[in-house]
Write a protein that holds these residues in place. Structure first.
Motif, PDB file in Angstrom:
ATOM      1  N   LEU A  60      62.796  21.734  69.411  1.00 29.24           N
ATOM      2  CA  LEU A  60      61.524  22.441  69.381  1.00 29.24           C
ATOM      3  C   LEU A  60      61.506  23.479  68.271  1.00 29.24           C
ATOM      4  O   LEU A  60      60.528  23.585  67.511  1.00 29.24           O
ATOM      5  CB  LEU A  60      61.272  23.105  70.739  1.00 29.24           C
ATOM      6  CG  LEU A  60      59.995  23.942  70.862  1.00 29.24           C
ATOM      7  CD1 LEU A  60      58.768  23.076  70.619  1.00 29.24           C
ATOM      8  CD2 LEU A  60      59.928  24.621  72.225  1.00 29.24           C
ATOM      9  N   ILE A  61      62.609  24.220  68.152  1.00 26.33           N
ATOM     10  CA  ILE A  61      62.655  25.251  67.119  1.00 26.33           C
ATOM     11  C   ILE A  61      62.623  24.624  65.729  1.00 26.33           C
ATOM     12  O   ILE A  61      61.940  25.112  64.820  1.00 26.33           O
ATOM     13  CB  ILE A  61      63.912  26.113  67.304  1.00 26.33           C
ATOM     14  CG1 ILE A  61      63.816  26.898  68.622  1.00 26.33           C
ATOM     15  CG2 ILE A  61      64.099  27.068  66.137  1.00 26.33           C
ATOM     16  CD1 ILE A  61      65.037  27.711  68.945  1.00 26.33           C
ATOM     17  N   THR A  62      63.379  23.515  65.563  1.00 24.97           N
ATOM     18  CA  THR A  62      63.374  22.826  64.261  1.00 24.97           C
ATOM     19  C   THR A  62      61.979  22.332  63.907  1.00 24.97           C
ATOM     20  O   THR A  62      61.517  22.455  62.755  1.00 24.97           O
ATOM     21  CB  THR A  62      64.368  21.658  64.286  1.00 24.97           C
ATOM     22  OG1 THR A  62      65.672  22.141  64.612  1.00 24.97           O
ATOM     23  CG2 THR A  62      64.415  20.955  62.936  1.00 24.97           C
ATOM     24  N   SER A  63      61.294  21.785  64.886  1.00 28.19           N
ATOM     25  CA  SER A  63      59.938  21.283  64.620  1.00 28.19           C
ATOM     26  C   SER A  63      58.991  22.425  64.269  1.00 28.19           C
ATOM     27  O   SER A  63      58.167  22.310  63.353  1.00 28.19           O
ATOM     28  CB  SER A  63      59.414  20.545  65.859  1.00 28.19           C
ATOM     29  OG  SER A  63      60.250  19.460  66.188  1.00 28.19           O
ATOM     30  N   ILE A  64      59.114  23.538  65.001  1.00 27.91           N
ATOM     31  CA  ILE A  64      58.236  24.677  64.709  1.00 27.91           C
ATOM     32  C   ILE A  64      58.512  25.225  63.314  1.00 27.91           C
ATOM     33  O   ILE A  64      57.578  25.521  62.551  1.00 27.91           O
ATOM     34  CB  ILE A  64      58.436  25.766  65.785  1.00 27.91           C
ATOM     35  CG1 ILE A  64      57.924  25.269  67.142  1.00 27.91           C
ATOM     36  CG2 ILE A  64      57.718  27.051  65.376  1.00 27.91           C
ATOM     37  CD1 ILE A  64      58.193  26.233  68.270  1.00 27.91           C
ATOM     38  N   VAL A  65      59.800  25.337  62.949  1.00 25.20           N
ATOM     39  CA  VAL A  65      60.144  25.837  61.612  1.00 25.20           C
ATOM     40  C   VAL A  65      59.622  24.898  60.531  1.00 25.20           C
ATOM     41  O   VAL A  65      59.074  25.329  59.492  1.00 25.20           O
ATOM     42  CB  VAL A  65      61.674  26.016  61.495  1.00 25.20           C
ATOM     43  CG1 VAL A  65      62.060  26.315  60.041  1.00 25.20           C
ATOM     44  CG2 VAL A  65      62.146  27.131  62.412  1.00 25.20           C
ATOM     45  N   ALA A  66      59.753  23.589  60.773  1.00 27.62           N
ATOM     46  CA  ALA A  66      59.263  22.623  59.786  1.00 27.62           C
ATOM     47  C   ALA A  66      57.752  22.715  59.631  1.00 27.62           C
ATOM     48  O   ALA A  66      57.218  22.675  58.510  1.00 27.62           O
ATOM     49  CB  ALA A  66      59.679  21.206  60.200  1.00 27.62           C
ATOM     50  N   LEU A  67      57.043  22.819  60.750  1.00 26.72           N
ATOM     51  CA  LEU A  67      55.587  22.915  60.679  1.00 26.72           C
ATOM     52  C   LEU A  67      55.153  24.190  59.979  1.00 26.72           C
ATOM     53  O   LEU A  67      54.208  24.186  59.169  1.00 26.72           O
ATOM     54  CB  LEU A  67      54.998  22.863  62.095  1.00 26.72           C
ATOM     55  CG  LEU A  67      55.089  21.511  62.805  1.00 26.72           C
ATOM     56  CD1 LEU A  67      54.599  21.632  64.246  1.00 26.72           C
ATOM     57  CD2 LEU A  67      54.265  20.450  62.058  1.00 26.72           C
ATOM     58  N   VAL A  68      55.831  25.289  60.274  1.00 23.67           N
ATOM     59  CA  VAL A  68      55.489  26.546  59.622  1.00 23.67           C
ATOM     60  C   VAL A  68      55.766  26.467  58.125  1.00 23.67           C
ATOM     61  O   VAL A  68      54.964  26.925  57.287  1.00 23.67           O
ATOM     62  CB  VAL A  68      56.275  27.712  60.265  1.00 23.67           C
ATOM     63  CG1 VAL A  68      56.088  28.992  59.458  1.00 23.67           C
ATOM     64  CG2 VAL A  68      55.819  27.922  61.698  1.00 23.67           C
ATOM     65  N   ALA A  69      56.883  25.846  57.770  1.00 25.18           N
ATOM     66  CA  ALA A  69      57.207  25.706  56.349  1.00 25.18           C
ATOM     67  C   ALA A  69      56.181  24.829  55.627  1.00 25.18           C
ATOM     68  O   ALA A  69      55.744  25.133  54.501  1.00 25.18           O
ATOM     69  CB  ALA A  69      58.604  25.109  56.198  1.00 25.18           C
ATOM     70  N   MET A  70      55.786  23.732  56.272  1.00 29.35           N
ATOM     71  CA  MET A  70      54.780  22.849  55.665  1.00 29.35           C
ATOM     72  C   MET A  70      53.442  23.584  55.519  1.00 29.35           C
ATOM     73  O   MET A  70      52.744  23.445  54.515  1.00 29.35           O
ATOM     74  CB  MET A  70      54.599  21.599  56.525  1.00 29.35           C
ATOM     75  CG  MET A  70      55.820  20.658  56.491  1.00 29.35           C
ATOM     76  SD  MET A  70      55.667  19.268  57.653  1.00 29.35           S
ATOM     77  CE  MET A  70      54.197  18.480  56.982  1.00 29.35           C
ATOM     78  N   ALA A  71      53.103  24.376  56.537  1.00 26.51           N
ATOM     79  CA  ALA A  71      51.849  25.117  56.462  1.00 26.51           C
ATOM     80  C   ALA A  71      51.890  26.139  55.331  1.00 26.51           C
ATOM     81  O   ALA A  71      50.918  26.302  54.573  1.00 26.51           O
ATOM     82  CB  ALA A  71      51.578  25.796  57.803  1.00 26.51           C
TER      83      ALA A  71
END
Length: 296
Positions: free
Chosen positions: A271-282
């Motif tokens: 979950l944390i990895t996905s959130i970090v990836a989404l934030v980075a992409m955003a």
């Protein structure tokens, strides 16, 4: 007991008790724990209590009154030992409180038993003093004895009268046997008359004193019966309180015993990895848009 248990688990006293049993601060402050999850080993107890409430929590089932304990630590063995220690300490505390309450009830029952015994003894002494003061061992018993003697004498007189009437059918009135029966009947009549005269022909002042003594004695006798009845009830209650005080009562019945966890539930890496990836992409997309806007 449920509210007491949940309140005690989250209290400062519980934290201090656990610190005496295990290295509690070390469990939550070692360097291997991530920065955002661990606590400082030097934090004061007030801040440690806030952290404690995040790692140790309880919930109560409103219908069944079942308490659920949740312990979150960073080592499975430490988590198990802490949960086990919390249950053992909570049970000890509740049993101690119950023991104090039972001992207090026993002490109160014992005091009341002593008061009931004192009341009964006081009434018995008053009855004894009344007997000695009035000169009659027991006015009621004396009167009953006189009546019993009169009844027995009258019964004998009736038997002799029947025997006399039967004898007169076959014997002449001048016979010795008939004369003896008449003499015995006369003696019984004299005795009956004498006893009745003693019961009714006493001095008026003496009769008044005797009547007052009988009245006072009846009142004391009723009070003695009430005191004895109350004493027996208090004695039974005291015995019941003693049995309860000596009984080992089990307050904790675990529905599910603590177990050593197999896998960690925190941190949630995916979950944390996905959130970090989404934030980075955003952020990347936002920076591209801004750059394109600035150079257009």
């Amino acid at each position: 007991d449920t509210l007491i248990t949940t309140g005690y688990i989250g209290s400062r006293q519980m934290i201090e008790t656990m610190e005496r049993q295990m290295p509690l601060r070390e469990m939550f402050s070692r360097d291997s724990i991530d920065f955002f999850s661990r606590m400082s080993a030097d934090e004061p107890i007030e801040l440690f209590m806030r952290y404690w409430h995040k790692r140790v929590s309880t919930t109560v089932d409103a219908n069944g009154g079942i308490v659920s304990l949740k312990v979150a630590a960073f080592d499975p063995e430490e988590s198990y030992r802490l949960a086990r220690a919390l249950l053992d300490e909570s049970e000890r505390m509740v049993n101690e409180l119950s023991l104090k309450a039972r001992n207090a009830a026993l002490a109160e029952s014992t005091r009341e038993l002593k008061n009931a015994e004192k009341r009964l003894v006081t009434v018995q002494h008053a009855m004894r003093d009344l007997r000695n003061r009035s000169g009659v061992l027991d006015a009621q018993i004396t009167s009953k004895n006189n009546l019993s003697v009169i009844a027995e004498l009258r019964k004998k007189r009736i038997d002799l009268s029947v025997q006399l009437n039967q004898s007169l059918r076959d014997l002449a009135p001048e016979r010795r046997q008939i004369q003896d029966l008449k003499a015995q009947i006369q003696d019984l009549d004299d005795n009956i008359e004498k006893i009745e005269r003693q019961m009714t022909s006493t001095d008026p002042e003496q009769r008044r004193l005797l009547s007052e003594a009988v009245t006072e004695f009846e009142g004391l006798e009723n009070e003695r019966k009430n005191a004895l009845l109350y004493y027996n009830k208090v004695l039974a209650a005291n015995e019941q309180a003693r049995i309860v005080a000596n009984r080992q009562i089990e307050f904790f019945t675990p529905v599910v015993d603590p177990v050593v966890p197999v896998s960690a539930i925190e941190p949630r890496r995916h979950l944390i990895t996905s959130i970090v990836a989404l934030v980075a992409m955003a952020l990347f997309g936002f920076s591209v848009v801004i750059r394109k806007y600035l150079y257009s």
